[in-house]
Write an enzyme that holds these catalytic residues in place. Structure first.
Site, PDB file in Angstrom:
ATOM      1  N   ASP A 180       0.854  -1.174   0.000  1.00 40.20           N
ATOM      2  CA  ASP A 180       0.000   0.000   0.000  1.00 40.20           C
ATOM      3  C   ASP A 180       0.902   1.240   0.000  1.00 40.20           C
ATOM      4  O   ASP A 180       2.104   1.144   0.266  1.00 40.20           O
ATOM      5  CB  ASP A 180      -0.898  -0.036   1.237  1.00 40.20           C
ATOM      6  CG  ASP A 180      -1.851   1.144   1.296  1.00 40.20           C
ATOM      7  OD1 ASP A 180      -2.317   1.589   0.226  1.00 40.20           O
ATOM      8  OD2 ASP A 180      -2.127   1.633   2.399  1.00 40.20           O
ATOM      9  N   THR A 216      -0.350   4.871   1.130  1.00 34.19           N
ATOM     10  CA  THR A 216      -0.657   5.790   2.214  1.00 34.19           C
ATOM     11  C   THR A 216      -0.531   5.098   3.553  1.00 34.19           C
ATOM     12  O   THR A 216      -1.212   4.110   3.817  1.00 34.19           O
ATOM     13  CB  THR A 216      -2.086   6.345   2.047  1.00 34.19           C
ATOM     14  OG1 THR A 216      -2.232   6.871   0.727  1.00 34.19           O
ATOM     15  CG2 THR A 216      -2.356   7.433   3.062  1.00 34.19           C
ATOM     16  N   GLU A 271      -3.924  21.489   0.058  1.00 34.40           N
ATOM     17  CA  GLU A 271      -4.450  22.846   0.209  1.00 34.40           C
ATOM     18  C   GLU A 271      -4.272  23.346   1.633  1.00 34.40           C
ATOM     19  O   GLU A 271      -3.962  24.509   1.866  1.00 34.40           O
ATOM     20  CB  GLU A 271      -5.921  22.877  -0.183  1.00 34.40           C
ATOM     21  CG  GLU A 271      -6.156  22.954  -1.686  1.00 34.40           C
ATOM     22  CD  GLU A 271      -7.441  23.692  -2.010  1.00 34.40           C
ATOM     23  OE1 GLU A 271      -8.364  23.646  -1.187  1.00 34.40           O
ATOM     24  OE2 GLU A 271      -7.518  24.312  -3.087  1.00 34.40           O
ATOM     25  N   PHE A 303     -10.591  22.470  -9.854  1.00 32.08           N
ATOM     26  CA  PHE A 303      -9.719  21.390 -10.300  1.00 32.08           C
ATOM     27  C   PHE A 303     -10.547  20.266 -10.903  1.00 32.08           C
ATOM     28  O   PHE A 303     -11.676  20.019 -10.509  1.00 32.08           O
ATOM     29  CB  PHE A 303      -8.949  20.799  -9.115  1.00 32.08           C
ATOM     30  CG  PHE A 303      -7.608  21.410  -8.896  1.00 32.08           C
ATOM     31  CD1 PHE A 303      -6.537  21.086  -9.706  1.00 32.08           C
ATOM     32  CD2 PHE A 303      -7.404  22.294  -7.854  1.00 32.08           C
ATOM     33  CE1 PHE A 303      -5.293  21.630  -9.485  1.00 32.08           C
ATOM     34  CE2 PHE A 303      -6.161  22.847  -7.626  1.00 32.08           C
ATOM     35  CZ  PHE A 303      -5.103  22.516  -8.442  1.00 32.08           C
ATOM     36  N   ARG A 342       6.089  17.510  -4.209  1.00 36.04           N
ATOM     37  CA  ARG A 342       4.830  17.704  -4.924  1.00 36.04           C
ATOM     38  C   ARG A 342       4.697  19.191  -5.240  1.00 36.04           C
ATOM     39  O   ARG A 342       4.583  20.022  -4.337  1.00 36.04           O
ATOM     40  CB  ARG A 342       3.662  17.212  -4.077  1.00 36.04           C
ATOM     41  CG  ARG A 342       3.769  15.749  -3.759  1.00 36.04           C
ATOM     42  CD  ARG A 342       2.828  15.291  -2.681  1.00 36.04           C
ATOM     43  NE  ARG A 342       1.429  15.401  -3.064  1.00 36.04           N
ATOM     44  CZ  ARG A 342       0.464  14.683  -2.513  1.00 36.04           C
ATOM     45  NH1 ARG A 342       0.746  13.820  -1.558  1.00 36.04           N
ATOM     46  NH2 ARG A 342      -0.775  14.829  -2.901  1.00 36.04           N
ATOM     47  N   THR A 356      -2.527   1.186  -4.712  1.00 29.76           N
ATOM     48  CA  THR A 356      -3.085   2.270  -3.913  1.00 29.76           C
ATOM     49  C   THR A 356      -4.407   2.738  -4.490  1.00 29.76           C
ATOM     50  O   THR A 356      -4.645   2.618  -5.694  1.00 29.76           O
ATOM     51  CB  THR A 356      -2.095   3.452  -3.834  1.00 29.76           C
ATOM     52  OG1 THR A 356      -2.683   4.529  -3.113  1.00 29.76           O
ATOM     53  CG2 THR A 356      -1.729   3.940  -5.228  1.00 29.76           C
ATOM     54  N   ARG A 388      -5.869   4.004  -8.031  1.00 29.23           N
ATOM     55  CA  ARG A 388      -7.331   4.006  -7.990  1.00 29.23           C
ATOM     56  C   ARG A 388      -7.893   2.593  -7.985  1.00 29.23           C
ATOM     57  O   ARG A 388      -8.837   2.271  -8.702  1.00 29.23           O
ATOM     58  CB  ARG A 388      -7.897   4.790  -9.173  1.00 29.23           C
ATOM     59  CG  ARG A 388      -7.412   6.214  -9.288  1.00 29.23           C
ATOM     60  CD  ARG A 388      -7.877   7.049  -8.126  1.00 29.23           C
ATOM     61  NE  ARG A 388      -9.334   7.175  -8.094  1.00 29.23           N
ATOM     62  CZ  ARG A 388     -10.018   7.673  -7.059  1.00 29.23           C
ATOM     63  NH1 ARG A 388      -9.374   8.048  -5.980  1.00 29.23           N
ATOM     64  NH2 ARG A 388     -11.333   7.764  -7.105  1.00 29.23           N
ATOM     65  N   ASP A 403      -1.525  -1.096   6.061  1.00 29.16           N
ATOM     66  CA  ASP A 403      -1.844  -0.680   7.428  1.00 29.16           C
ATOM     67  C   ASP A 403      -3.311  -0.348   7.624  1.00 29.16           C
ATOM     68  O   ASP A 403      -3.697   0.077   8.711  1.00 29.16           O
ATOM     69  CB  ASP A 403      -0.999   0.535   7.819  1.00 29.16           C
ATOM     70  CG  ASP A 403      -1.387   1.784   7.032  1.00 29.16           C
ATOM     71  OD1 ASP A 403      -1.795   1.643   5.869  1.00 29.16           O
ATOM     72  OD2 ASP A 403      -1.297   2.889   7.593  1.00 29.16           O
TER      73      ASP A 403
END
Length: 1343
Positions: free
Chosen positions: A495, A497, A596, A637, A725, A805, A956, A982
C-alpha cells in the site's frame, strides 16, 4: 462538476451561482429537464430534477444539478445517479421504472421498522431459509467453540504425513503384524496434533479479540423517540443512527441530515481507499428539510429500494420512496462503513447494509489456509517415500516367499511357528516390513519442526532492531508456520498511504520569480525561536523557516512575493471553522485535501491570512491589513484541467485571475514566445544544464539537440529531483472590457442544455491565457524513515515491488520517484502501450515478452483500476456488464493536447518498431469463446509483461482489486507473494498473499489483526526478509535435508539385514536404540541447526542482499537435494552394514563380533558417529551451545546404553533388555573400534573432499562468466534505446495534488456556507436521551 441553476447571475459576477464543470464520463450532455410522461415512475411533468454527483468516481460531477422547471408547473426535487465509477458503469442512464424491474434491485429497507425488514428471507438449500438481512456482528475468526475440533482436524489431515502416520497406527494395532507397541506412534501423533491445534487456537483467539473490540464499539440508535447508547452489534438494517465528529461509520448508511449547511457531511476514507483528502456526502434535500426534529425522524417511514450487496466501493444505485414520491440515490448519498466523520458535528443515517453485507466487508475476503512451499513439497515427498517403502516391502515380501521353503528346510524347527500358507505368511511379512520401515518418515521430524517454527517466531518477537519506539510497537510473528516463506518472497505488494508515507504533508520549498527559497540550515541561520511570533494568526506549526524570504515578505516591496502569497491565500476552496472562544485568533481551517491545507497554512504564517468567505467574497488579512476580494468566478480542479483558477475583483477595483496547477499546463498558458516557453517547459525534467530537443530527419532515427537551460527555472529541477509535490502559480490582470465579454460567454455556456461542460471548459481556457508566472510551491509528502534504502536493498534481492493504492496516479507516481521505485532512466508504460502489447501477444506466437530487446530496457508500469477491470474479468465474480469498458467523453480536449497526441503517436510508433509490434491493432474478434480465451491470454500476457518490469504502480484500485492482482500473479507464476499494508482496505490483499504483513500505523489495527506478521515501519521489512526470513529458510532446509539423511542412514540397514535373515522382518537394532535414536541420540544437534544456524551474520545478510536469491530459486531444498540426501543416507548405510559384515565374516574368539548383538552394536555405533560427523561438517555457526548439543547427544548414548544393557535391568526383564553388556564388550575391543573408525572415515572424507572442491570450481566458473558478461545492469542506461524515450517523461512533472472536484460548486452555490442555525442544528441538541448523554460522552472508540 455539475451544472448550476439556469438563472441570470448578478452583473458583478460571471456566474458563480452556476459555476458548472464538465460532467462525468457517463454524461451524454443531453437535456436534464424531465418532461411530463417521459420520466420514471413517480415523476410528474415539469418537476425539477436534482442530480447528485459527489461520488468517489473519477470525473464525477458536482454535488447538485438544479434546473428550473417550466413556468406554471408544480416543482419537486428528485435525485438521479450519474457517471461511471472506477469499478464499471451501468452504461446508460436508466429510469427508475427500469431499475425497479431489474432483478439486481431487490434490496428493500424501511426506516424504523425492524419487523418489516425481518420478514425477508433467502433460500439457502432445499427448504432451509435464513434472514435476508445480516446483523452488524462481524466474525472474522476461523473457528467457533463447536467448529474448532472438527475443522482443525480436517485441516491437519490435509497433510499427507498425518494420513500416513494414522495408517501406521492402525496397522500397529493389529497384533499379527505389529512389530512395535501401538502407543509408540500414537502418543507422538497425539502430541503433534495437539501442538498444531494449540498454535491455531492461539492465532484465532486474536481474531476473536479484535472482533469483540469492533462489535462492542458504541453508537447511538434511534429507539422510540430518542437516541439510545448501544453497540455496533445491536445495529439492524433500517435503524436510524446518530454519528458525531470523529466517529467511525458502523454500517453502510443513507445520509439523512447533518448539522452542516445543506446537510453536507465530510468523511475521511483513508481506511477504505488510502486517500487522505476529505470527501463530502450530501443528504437529499427532502430529508434535509423534512427531518428537522427527532419526532419527525422517529416517524420517518421511507423505503429504500437499491441494488443487492456487492463489492463495488464507488458505485451505488437506488431510490427512496416516501410519501408516494421517489427520490434517486447514488454513492454521493451513502456513508460507507469504515469512513470517519470529519469537520461535521452531527449527522444522521439510515442503515442500508449491515455486517458482512457492507461494501468494505465484501472486499475483505475470507481467511485462507496458508501453506508454505516447503510444506507442500513435504506432502509430495511423503507420497514418494511411502510409495518407495511399499515397493521395497513388496520386494522383501516376494523375497520371503521365494526363500521361505529353503529356510524351513534348513531350519526345520521353525516350521511350526506359522501354520498358514506361504502367500499368507508373505502377506503378513509385507505389513511387518511396512511398519518396520515406517520410521523412514520420522514423526519426530514433524514434531521438531513445530518447535523450530515457534523458536524462529520468538526470535522475530525478540529482535530489538525491529522495535519502533515512537509508537511502542515491537515486531510480532502472529503466525508461527510461515517463517521459511519469508526467505522465498519474490513479489511484494505494498500500500502507499501510511505504508510508504507518513500521511504528513509539509511546506518544504518555494520558487518565487526564479529564486528558490529552501529551509535555512540548522547550524547557520536557523532561528532558535519561532520567527513568526510577530504574526498573531500564526499557528506555530510551520516548520519551514527562511530568513531572506521572511524579510522580503515583511518589507512588502517585492510585487512577485506579494502576489505569490496572496494567490495562496485566495486560490483555494478551504473553509474557516468557528474559532475557539478562548483563542479567537486561532483559525481552524477545513481543507478538502492536505495539500491545500499546507499551502493556506504557509500563507497564513507568512502574514497572508485567509479569514473568511461568503458566497461571492473572500476576506484576507495581508500583513495586518484586512482586504475583501469579490469572487467573480471559481474554476475548479479536475483530472483533465489539472489547475484551479479564481477570478476576483480587488478592493482597488481591478480584476485579477489567480491560477495554480501542474507545470505542464501552466507553462502552456504563459505570456511568452513559443521558443522560450518550450525551452522553459523542457528544462524542468533534465538534471543537467541542457534542454534536449528531439528532431526527426526524414526516415532516420531522431536527432538529439542540446540547448542551454534558461537560468530562471534552475530551482524547479531541484523540486523534481527531490520528488516534492509541486504546483506552479501564475496570475494575470484582466481588463474590464475583456471581463465583460468573457462574462457574457460564461453566461451563455451556463445556460446550454447540451454539452454544457465542454462549453464551460472552453470558456475557462479562454480566460486562463497570457499568464504571468509567479513561481512554484513544493510540498513534501514525507516518506517513512528508510523507505528508499529498503526498496533499493529489496530490489537487489531480486524482489519485485508493486504499489497498489487507491490514490490518484499523479500522487502515486510522485511517491514512486520519491522512494526510488521509479527512476528517470526507466521507460514507463501506460495503458495505451500496454494494451497494444497485450493485444499483439498472441499474434506473435506468445514470444513477444521474451525478446532480448524488451529485457534490455528498464520498464515500469503505471495503470489504474478501470484498466484492471478489463484484465481481471476471468477472476472477478461480478457480472460482466458491470466491468465493461467505460466510454469516456472525449469531446473536449485541452489546448496543446493535439500536439501531445502527435508526439505520443510518434513515440508509440517507434515503440512498435523497436519491439516488433504491428502498427495496426489486431482484428476484432466476434466469437464469444475466442473473446473469453483472449481475456485469459491477456491476463497471462499482462503478468508476463509486469514480471519483466522493475516497478508496477496500480492507482485508484479498490480493496478487492488489490486482492485480485495478488491472485493473478499467484495464478500464473506460482511464486511467493507478500502483501504489506496498514488499513482496512489492505485486509483482502493481506489475506490473499502467501505472507501478510500489517503495519501498526495511523489507519487503525484492522490490518494488524488479519496479518501474519506485525511491524512498526516499512523499513523493518528489510530485516524481516533478508535476515529472519533467509535464516529461517536456511535452517529449515538444512534441518529437513539432514533429517532425511540420518533417517535413511540408520533405517536402510534394516533392508540390508533382511537379505541375511530370511526376509523375516526381524529388527537389527536393539529396541531401545530404535526408541531413543530420534529422541535423544540425534535430536539436539539437528534442533540446534533448526534454531541457531547462520551461514552469514545479520550484518552480512543486509550488506549482501544477493544471498536472498537462493530461497527464491529453491536451491537449498528441492527434489534434487532430497535425492542427494536419500542417496547419501543409503551409501552411509551400505558402508556401515557391509563394512562391518565383511570384516566380521568367519571371525571367532573374544574379539569376534559376528554374533547378532555385537554386530548390531557395531553398526549402530558406526551409524551414530557417521551422522554426528555429518552434522559437524554442515554446521557453520559454531558456539558453545553447539558443542554442548553434540557432547550431550553422545553422552546420552553412553548413559542410556550402559543403563539398558546393565545386569540389573536384565535380571528384571530379560525379554525387554536382552543386550546384556553388548556395547561394553564392543567398546573394550580395540580391533572393533578400528572397524567403527574405518566406517566413519569412509563416510566422512569423500564427502568433505567433494564439499571443498565443488564450491571452489563453482566460484572459479562464476568469475569467468562475470568477466565475459561485462558491466552489470546497475550502470545500464537508456542509451541503447534513445528513440523510445518517453516524450512526457523527458519533462516529467512533479505535480501531485490530491484535491477533489466539486468543492468550488459548493462554495459558489452557497451550499457549503453557514447562514445561521440550520434545521439540523436544532435536532443535534436533542439527539440523545438525557439519561444517555453521560454514557455517550464517556466511551472512546477503539481503533
Amino acid at each position: 462538476m455539475g451544472t448550476g441553476p439556469a438563472q441570470t447571475p448578478r452583473s458583478t459576477r460571471a456566474g458563480p451561482e452556476p459555476s458548472p464543470a464538465p460532467p462525468g464520463p457517463g454524461d451524454t450532455g443531453d437535456s436534464d429537464v424531465t418532461q411530463e410522461g417521459s420520466g420514471p415512475a413517480g415523476i410528474r411533468g415539469g418537476e425539477t430534477v436534482i442530480r447528485a454527483g459527489m461520488g468517489d468516481s473519477p470525473g464525477r460531477g458536482a454535488p447538485e444539478r438544479r434546473h428550473k422547471a417550466q413556468p406554471g408547473r408544480a416543482r419537486k426535487y428528485e435525485w438521479r445517479p450519474e457517471g461511471p465509477t472506477s469499478m464499471g458503469s451501468l452504461g446508460q442512464r436508466e429510469d427508475l421504472q427500469d431499475e425497479d424491474r431489474n432483478s439486481a434491485f431487490t434490496w428493500k429497507v424501511q426506516a424504523n421498522n425492524r419487523a418489516y425488514n425481518r420478514q425477508f428471507k433467502e433460500k439457502v438449500i432445499l427448504c432451509w431459509q435464513r434472514k435476508k438481512y445480516k446483523t452488524n456482528v462481524i466474525r472474522t475468526a476461523k473457528y467457533s467453540f463447536f467448529s474448532f475440533l472438527p475443522l482443525n482436524l480436517y485441516e491437519q489431515f490435509h497433510r499427507v504425513s498425518n494420513l500416513f502416520f494414522l495408517l501406521i497406527i492402525i496397522l500397529q494395532s493389529i497384533p499379527d503384524i505389529s512389530t512395535l507397541p501401538w502407543f509408540s506412534l500414537s502418543t507422538p501423533m497425539v502430541c503433534l496434533l495437539f501442538i498444531r491445534a494449540t498454535r491455531d487456537l492461539v492465532d484465532d483467539m486474536g481474531r476473536h479479540k479484535s472482533d469483540r473490540a469492533i462489535n462492542n464499539r458504541p453508537c447511538q440508535i434511534l429507539m422510540g423517540k430518542s437516541f439510545k447508547q448501544k453497540k455496533w452489534q445491536d445495529l439492524c438494517v433500517g435503524d436510524v443512527v446518530c454519528l458525531r465528529k470523529d466517529n467511525i461509520v458502523p454500517a453502510d448508511m443513507l445520509l439523512l441530515a447533518s448539522t452542516e449547511p445543506s446537510s453536507l457531511c465530510y468523511v475521511e476514507t483513508v481506511d477504505i481507499d488510502g486517500e487522505t483528502n476529505l470527501k463530502f456526502r450530501q443528504a437529499l434535500m427532502v430529508t434535509h428539510k423534512e427531518l428537522a426534529t427527532i419526532k419527525k425522524m422517529a416517524s420517518f417511514q421511507g423505503t429504500v429500494t437499491c441494488e443487492a450487496p456487492n463489492s463495488r466501493m464507488h458505485h451505488f444505485v437506488g431510490c427512496l420512496e416516501w410519501n408516494d414520491k421517489k427520490y434517486s440515490l447514488d454513492i454521493g448519498n451513502l456513508l460507507l462503513r469504515g469512513c470517519r466523520i470529519r469537520n461535521t458535528d452531527t449527522c444522521y443515517g439510515l442503515v442500508i447494509y449491515a455486517g458482512f453485507d457492507t461494501k468494505i466487508m465484501k472486499n475483505c475476503g475470507k481467511i485462507h489456509l496458508k501453506r508454505t512451499k516447503l510444506d507442500l513439497l513435504m506432502n509430495k515427498l511423503v507420497v514418494v517415500i511411502f510409495i518407495s517403502v511399499v515397493l521395497v516391502c513388496l520386494v522383501l515380501a516376494f523375497g520371503f516367499g521365494f526363500s521361505v521353503k529353503e529356510l524351513k528346510d534348513h531350519h526345520y524347527y521353525l516350521s511350526g511357528v506359522r501354520g498358514s500358507s506361504v502367500a499368507a505368511e508373505s502377506f503378513f511379512v509385507f505389513w511387518s516390513f511396512l511398519i518396520l520401515l515406517s520410521v523412514t518418515i520420522p514423526m519426530s521430524m514433524f514434531i521438531l519442526s513445530e518447535f523450530i517454527y515457534l523458536g524462529n517466531s520468538v526470535f522475530i518477537d525478540w529482535d530489538v532492531q525491529m522495535y519502533y519506539k515512537p509508537q511502542d510497537v515491537p515486531a510480532k510473528a502472529r503466525s508461527t508456520s510461515l517463517n521459511d516463506h519469508l526467505g522465498q518472497v519474490e513479489y511484494i505488494f505494498s500500500d502507499k498511504t501510511g505504508t510508504l508515507t507518513q500521511n504528513i504533508l509539509t511546506f518544504n520549498k518555494c520558487c518565487i520569480n526564479g529564486r528558490v527559497y529552501g529551509p535555512d540550515s540548522e547550524t547557520t541561520t536557523r532561528p532558535k525561536e519561532n520567527p513568526y511570533l510577530w504574526n498573531k494568526f500564526a499557528d506555530g506549526k510551520l516548520l519551514f523557516h527562511n530568513a531572506a524570504l521572511l524579510h522580503l515578505v515583511r518589507t512588502n516591496r517585492d510585487e512577485a512575493v506579494r502576489e505569490f502569497w496572496r494567490l495562496l491565500a485566495i486560490c483555494h476552496t478551504v473553509m474557516v471553522r468557528e474559532s475557539h472562544r478562548e483563542c479567537p485568533d486561532q483559525l481552524l481551517y477545513q481543507a478538502a485535501s492536505p495539500d491545500e491545507g499546507a499551502l493556506v497554512t504557509a500563507a497564513r504564517n507568512f502574514g497572508y491570512v485567509f479569514l473568511s468567505r461568503t458566497q461571492d467574497t473572500i476576506t484576507i488579512m495581508e500583513l495586518g491589513e484586512e482586504r475583501v476580494y469579490q469572487v467573480l468566478a471559481i474554476m475548479d480542479f479536475n483530472s483533465t484541467r489539472k489547475r484551479m483558477s479564481v477570478l476576483v475583483r480587488k478592493p482597488e477595483g481591478t480584476i485579477c485571475l489567480y491560477t495554480k496547477g501542474a507545470d505542464t499546463v501552466i507553462f502552456e498558458r504563459l505570456h511568452r514566445r513559443g521558443a522560450v516557453e518550450f525551452a522553459t517547459e523542457e528544462a524542468l525534467a533534465w538534471r543537467r544544464g541542457f534542454t534536449v530537443l528531439v528532431k526527426l530527419v526524414s526516415n532516420s532515427w531522431p536527432q538529439v539537440i542540446r540547448l542551454p537551460r534558461p537560468p530562471r527555472v534552475l530551482g524547479l529541477q531541484a523540486f523534481a529531483q527531490e520528488t516534492l509535490r509541486t504546483l506552479c502559480l501564475a496570475y494575470r490582470e484582466v481588463a474590464e472590457d475583456i471581463y465583460e465579454d468573457w462574462q457574457q460567454r460564461h453566461q451563455e455556456a451556463s445556460l446550454l442544455l447540451q454539452n454544457r461542460a465542454q462549453a464551460l471548459q472552453q470558456v475557462y481556457n479562454k480566460m486562463e491565457q497570457n499568464l504571468r508566472l509567479l513561481g512554484a510551491t513544493a510540498i513534501e509528502d514525507r516518506l517513512q524513515d528508510g523507505v528508499p534504502e529498503t526498496i533499493k536493498c529489496l530490489k537487489k534481492s531480486n524482489i519485485k515491488i508493486w504499489v497498489l493504492t487507491g490514490d490518484k496516479q499523479e500522487t502515486a507516481v510522485n511517491i514512486g520517484f520519491a522512494c526510488e521505485l521509479l527512476s528517470e532512466n526507466m521507460l514507463i508504460l501506460e495503458e495505451k502501450e500496454i494494451s497494444r502489447i497485450l493485444e499483439t501477444y498472441w499474434e506473435n506466437s506468445n514470444n513477444l515478452l521474451t525478446r532480448e530487446s524488451l529485457s534490455q530496457v528498464k520498464l515500469a508500469l503505471v495503470i489504474n483500476g478501470d484498466f484492471l477491470d478489463k484484465l481481471l474479468v476471468s477472476l472477478r465474480k461480478e457480472p460482466r456488464a458491470l466491468v465493461q469498458n467505460v466510454n469516456m467523453d472525449e469531446a473536449w480536449q485541452e489546448p496543446g493536447q493535439s500536439r501531445r497526441d502527435f508526439l505520443y503517436a510518434r513515440r508509440l510508433s517507434l515503440l512498435c518498431r523497436r519491439f516488433g509490434l504491428p502498427l495496426a491493432a489486431p482484428p476484432a474478434q466476434d466469437s464469444r469463446a475466442r473473446r473469453s480465451s483472449s481475456e485469459v491470454l491477456q491476463e497471462r500476457a499482462f503478468v508476463d509483461l509486469a514480471s519483466k518490469c522493475q516497478a508496477v504502480i496500480c492507482c485508484r484500485v479498490t480493496p478487492k482489486q488489490k486482492a485480485l492482482i495478488v491472485a493473478l500473479v499467484k495464478k500464473y507464476h506460482q511464486v511467493v507473494t507478500l502483501a504489506i499494508g496498514d488499513g482496512a482496505n489492505d485486509i483482502n490483499m493481506i489475506k490473499t498473499a502467501d505472507v501478510g504483513v500489517g503495519l501498526a500505523g495511523q489507519e487503525g489495527m484492522q490490518a494488524v489483526q488479519n496479518s501474519d506478521f506485525v511491524l512498526g515501519q516499512f523499513c523493518f521489512l528489510q530485516r524481516l526478509l533478508l535476515v529472519h526470513g533467509r535464516w529461517s529458510y536456511v535452517r529449515i532446509c538444512k534441518f529437513l535435508r539432514y533429517f532425511f539423511y540420518k533417517s535413511m542412514a540408520s533405517m536402510m540397514v534394516q533392508v540390508w539385514f533382511a537379505c541375511y535373515n530370511g526376509f523375516t522382518g526381524q529388527p537389527l537394532y536393539e529396541g531401545w536404540f530404535l526408541a531413543l535414536f530420534n529422541l535423544l541420540y540425534s535430536t539436539l544437534p539437528v534442533l540446534y541447526i533448526g534454531l541457531f544456524e547462520q551461514d552469514v551474520s545479520a550484518e552480512q545478510s543486509l550488506e549482501k542482499p544477493e544471498l536472498y536469491v537462493v530461497g527464491q530459486k529453491d536451491e537449498l531444498f528441492n527434489y534434487w537435494v532430497f535425492v542427494q540426501a536419500i542417496a547419501h543416507g543409503v551409501i552411509t548405510s551400505l558402508v556401515n552394514f557391509f563394512m562391518t559384515l565383511w570384516i566380521s565374516r568367519d571371525t571367532a574368539g573374544p574379539a569376534s563380533f559376528s554374533d547378532h548383538q555385537s554386530f548390531a552394536v557395531v553398526v549402530a555405533l558406526s551409524c551414530l558417529l557417521s551422522i554426528t560427523m555429518e552434522v559437524i561438517l554442515i554446521i557453520k555457526y559454531w558456539t558453545a551451545l553447539c558443542v554442548a548439543t553434540i557432547l550431550l547427544s553422545l553422552g546420552f548414548y553412553a548413559i542410556m546404553t550402559t543403563t539398558t544393557q546393565s545386569f540389573w535391568l536384565f535380571r528384571v526383564s530379560p525379554k525387554t533388555f536382552p543386550f546384556l553388556y553388548a556395547d561394553l564388550s564392543v567398546v573394550s575391543s580395540p580391533s572393533i573400534l578400528l572397524v567403527v573408525l574405518l566406517s566413519v572415515s569412509i563416510n566422512t572424507f569423500p564427502v568433505l573432499a567433494l564439499r571443498v572442491i565443488f564450491p571452489a570450481l563453482k566460484e572459479l566458473r562464476a568469475k569467468e562468466e562475470k568477466v565475459e558478461e561485462g558491466p552489470s545492469e546497475e550502470i545500464f542506461t537508456m542509451e541503447p534505446l534513445p528513440h523510445v524515450h518517453r516524450e512526457s517523461r523527458a519533462r516529467r512533472s512533479s505535480y501531485a495534488f490530491s484535491h477533489r472536484e466539486g468543492y468550488a460548486n459548493l462554495i459558489t452555490q452557497g451550499t457549503i456556507l453557514r447562514r445561521g442555525p440550520g434545521v439540523s442544528s436544532d435536532i443535534a441538541s436533542e439527539s440523545l436521551d438525557p439519561s444517555d448523554e453521560e454514557a455517550a460522552s464517556s466511551p472512546k472508540e477503539s481503533h
